[in-house]
Motif scaffolding. Structure first.
Motif: not given
Length: 315
Positions: A11-19
């Motif tokens: 399960v993966c997440t990021s707090d910014r788009k484009g990264v």
């Protein structure tokens, strides 16, 4: 038919788009929104992205050596080939229910993976989904797949082609008129767009709606006249696999009983894969009249495209 099953590997997440996204111990999937804390969550159809672990493994064996989340995917699942499932498939993991909304995506800028390998599998193999029932998903959870029912409602998208409308200089009335009639006829309208009279833009969106979103019907409004900017028919023919001229011809035939100027409409009707694309005129009145002419008869044609009806003539 045996139920398809897989195992959530990451399960993966990021707090910014484009990264790149990064693996986490688990996440909360919020209904009609996506993963809490993930930059791609929101009120749209690409709330959650999924990628097959088996495809990532094969890509890594060729020397990519990417970690989970490197493609921007939220869920990496072993044992399920998402790319070969139809849009509308449902995924169940834990208490979460997801519905697949799109296959693949356009790659706007080549990432580091592409520069290293000469390709990136996410635009081709990745799929997107919306959250229907919320809850948590963790690595190790089992995921099951439910294919869409054959008798599900038809899906549709409506594109208004207008330079002024796309700039907000004119209120679009033809698009909403089409949406209202489609919904009254039982269609699920999954997208509405207002685009400028630019053939390349229109072609890109029609291909995405047919190939990626797999909608049953795409209606366009506008751009079918004699103006040099009116190139909707040319853009439509450019993405067609097969011609379906009778629909456009019938709209013109019936419309000419109302006004002889209907002969000046250049709208076409075509098939791309399993999607029917029909050009309508640009005025709300003409849109309503055109749909009144054809909606009742489209049902059988769309069922043939879907594979749930035969082409046998009515006795």
């Amino acid at each position: 038919m045996e139920q398809m099953k897989g195992i959530v590997k990451a399960v993966c997440t990021s707090d910014r788009k484009g990264v790149e996204k990064h693996a986490v111990d688990g996440a909360y999937f919020k209904k009609d929104y996506g993963i809490e804390g993930d930059a791609h969550a929101g009120k749209w159809h690409r709330q959650v992205s999924l990628l097959s672990y088996d495809k990532v493994k094969a890509f890594n064996e060729r020397g990519a050596n990417v970690e989970d989340g490197a493609f921007g995917e939220n869920l990496v699942v072993e044992g399920i080939d998402f790319r070969n499932l139809p849009v509308g498939s449902k995924f169940y993991a834990g208490t979460v229910e997801l519905r697949m909304t799109q296959i693949g995506k356009e790659c706007h800028s080549h990432c580091a993976i592409f520069k290293k390998m000469g390709e990136c599998i996410m635009p081709r193999e990745g799929v997107f989904a919306e959250v229907l029932r919320e809850g948590e998903i963790h690595p190790g959870d089992e995921m099951t797949v439910e294919l869409p029912a054959a008798d599900r409602p038809f899906t549709a998208a409506v594109i208004t082609v207008s330079d002024k409308g796309s700039k907000g200089e004119r209120v679009d009335e033809s698009g909403p008129a089409a949406v209202e009639m489609l919904e009254q006829a039982g269609y699920e309208v999954v997208e509405t767009l207002i685009l400028p009279d630019e053939p390349s833009v229109l072609k890109t969106q029609m291909m995405r709606l047919a190939d990626g979103r797999q909608v049953d019907l795409v209606l366009t409004s506008g751009g079918t006249g004699f103006s040099l900017r009116d190139q909707t028919p040319e853009a439509t023919m450019a993405v067609a696999d097969r011609n379906a001229p009778g629909i456009a011809e019938y709209i013109r035939y019936r419309s000419m009983q109302i006004t002889s100027r209907a002969m000046l409409s250049r709208g076409v009707s075509v098939i791309r894969k399993k999607t029917l694309i029909v050009n309508l005129p640009g005025s709300p009145k003409a849109v309503k009249e055109s749909l009144e002419f054809i909606l009742d008869s489209l049902d059988h044609g769309l069922k043939i495209l879907r594979g749930t009806a035969s082409e046998c003539a009515r006795q």
